[in-house]
Design an enzyme around this catalytic site. Sequence first.
Site, PDB file in Angstrom:
ATOM      1  N   ASP A  75       0.824  -1.212   0.000  1.00 32.80           N
ATOM      2  CA  ASP A  75       0.000   0.000   0.000  1.00 32.80           C
ATOM      3  C   ASP A  75       0.853   1.255   0.000  1.00 32.80           C
ATOM      4  O   ASP A  75       2.068   1.205   0.188  1.00 32.80           O
ATOM      5  CB  ASP A  75      -0.946  -0.002   1.220  1.00 32.80           C
ATOM      6  CG  ASP A  75      -0.244  -0.475   2.490  1.00 32.80           C
ATOM      7  OD1 ASP A  75       0.980  -0.278   2.606  1.00 32.80           O
ATOM      8  OD2 ASP A  75      -0.907  -1.057   3.348  1.00 32.80           O
ATOM      9  N   ASN A 144      -6.774  -3.549  14.533  1.00 32.10           N
ATOM     10  CA  ASN A 144      -8.181  -3.845  14.211  1.00 32.10           C
ATOM     11  C   ASN A 144      -8.318  -5.041  13.257  1.00 32.10           C
ATOM     12  O   ASN A 144      -9.402  -5.305  12.749  1.00 32.10           O
ATOM     13  CB  ASN A 144      -8.858  -2.613  13.590  1.00 32.10           C
ATOM     14  CG  ASN A 144      -8.218  -2.199  12.283  1.00 32.10           C
ATOM     15  OD1 ASN A 144      -7.237  -2.799  11.837  1.00 32.10           O
ATOM     16  ND2 ASN A 144      -8.766  -1.174  11.647  1.00 32.10           N
ATOM     17  N   HIS A 146      -6.748  -5.424  10.326  1.00 35.27           N
ATOM     18  CA  HIS A 146      -6.590  -5.158   8.887  1.00 35.27           C
ATOM     19  C   HIS A 146      -5.313  -5.798   8.341  1.00 35.27           C
ATOM     20  O   HIS A 146      -4.368  -6.054   9.076  1.00 35.27           O
ATOM     21  CB  HIS A 146      -6.660  -3.651   8.578  1.00 35.27           C
ATOM     22  CG  HIS A 146      -5.447  -2.846   8.927  1.00 35.27           C
ATOM     23  ND1 HIS A 146      -5.472  -1.479   9.065  1.00 35.27           N
ATOM     24  CD2 HIS A 146      -4.153  -3.192   9.165  1.00 35.27           C
ATOM     25  CE1 HIS A 146      -4.268  -1.026   9.341  1.00 35.27           C
ATOM     26  NE2 HIS A 146      -3.446  -2.039   9.422  1.00 35.27           N
ATOM     27  N   GLU A 151      -9.415  -2.540   5.686  1.00 34.07           N
ATOM     28  CA  GLU A 151      -9.972  -2.322   7.013  1.00 34.07           C
ATOM     29  C   GLU A 151     -11.168  -3.254   7.249  1.00 34.07           C
ATOM     30  O   GLU A 151     -11.695  -3.846   6.289  1.00 34.07           O
ATOM     31  CB  GLU A 151     -10.432  -0.858   7.123  1.00 34.07           C
ATOM     32  CG  GLU A 151      -9.339   0.169   6.874  1.00 34.07           C
ATOM     33  CD  GLU A 151      -8.319   0.276   8.006  1.00 34.07           C
ATOM     34  OE1 GLU A 151      -8.169  -0.655   8.821  1.00 34.07           O
ATOM     35  OE2 GLU A 151      -7.643   1.326   8.063  1.00 34.07           O
TER      36      GLU A 151
HETATM   37  P1  PGA Z   1       2.625  -1.805  12.442  1.00 35.16           P
HETATM   38  O1  PGA Z   1       1.470  -1.822  11.379  1.00 35.16           O
HETATM   39  O2  PGA Z   1       3.658  -2.777  11.992  1.00 35.16           O
HETATM   40  O3  PGA Z   1       3.150  -0.394  12.419  1.00 35.16           O
HETATM   41  O4  PGA Z   1       2.031  -2.169  13.758  1.00 35.16           O
HETATM   42  C1  PGA Z   1       0.996  -3.055  10.900  1.00 35.16           C
HETATM   43  C2  PGA Z   1      -0.194  -2.834  10.021  1.00 35.16           C
HETATM   44  O5  PGA Z   1      -0.911  -1.851  10.206  1.00 35.16           O
HETATM   45  O6  PGA Z   1      -0.424  -3.669   9.137  1.00 35.16           O
END
Ligand code: PGA
Length: 254
Positions: A75, A144, A146, A151
């Site tokens: 992304d 959450n 995702h 999401e």
């Molecule tokens: P993070 O993000 O490694 O910064 O916790 C992971 C994600 O949002 O997929």
Amino acid sequence: MAKNTSKSPQKICLKNKIEVAKFSSEMIDQQLFMNKNSVIGLATGSTPHQTYRELIKIHVSRQRSWAQVKTVNLDEYYGVHRNNTQSYNYYMHMQLFNYIDIRKCNILLPNGTTSDPIAEAKNYEKKITDIGGIDLWLIGIGSNGHIGFNEPGSSRKSRTRLVNLSDTTITDNSRFFDKEIDVPTQAITVGIATIMEARKILLLATGKNKSRAINAALNEPIGPNCPASFLRQHPDCTFLVDEAAAELCKSDFS
Ligand code: PGA
């Protein structure tokens, strides 16, 4: 919602994030050893930092070349130029690409400043198809549930597209910005169907703030409430977590 009858993913719990980084980098290195033309899917965020450091060490110590490897990122923030220090393009160069012998033409990230996100998304899917799909995709998980920026509510059939970030994600990611208001509210992300087509998936999770998401991904009904739960339907997926992230579902990892 699909019934939870699918093949279980492989589950590995290690002591801490350093061990997770070493193990994950070895898995990626094994893929490069087996096929020097591999297509590797990559992720940003804080979780893969240490894995990238280990991969740089391996590149030096074992002379493992990325010269013929292609990479595809999950992304990019929408509206953020690739040279902006908050872009995922910038992150990838600072964390990995600048320290290995990858060729610029073999790096694929969504263009976050396109004026036509629909065309950009379609083109991104085509580029992934044209290079033969992803051999191994390293992914993280949001608090959450995702994956990428898919999401909660995202469809199993979703493809690359422009999405709105959830309030949880904006709050989670505000730690990388001066103020929460500075966090972009949209991103171009590959879809769940795009991720599921990778031949192998390696999901990393470290820290206590991921324990609810990991428990939901492994034990709640497979469905859009927890996008990572769809990974239970993948034939070759590994959940690699540290003890803190496994806190709410220790028995799954024993
Ligand atoms: P993070 O993000 O490694 O910064 O916790 C992971 C994600 O949002 O997929």
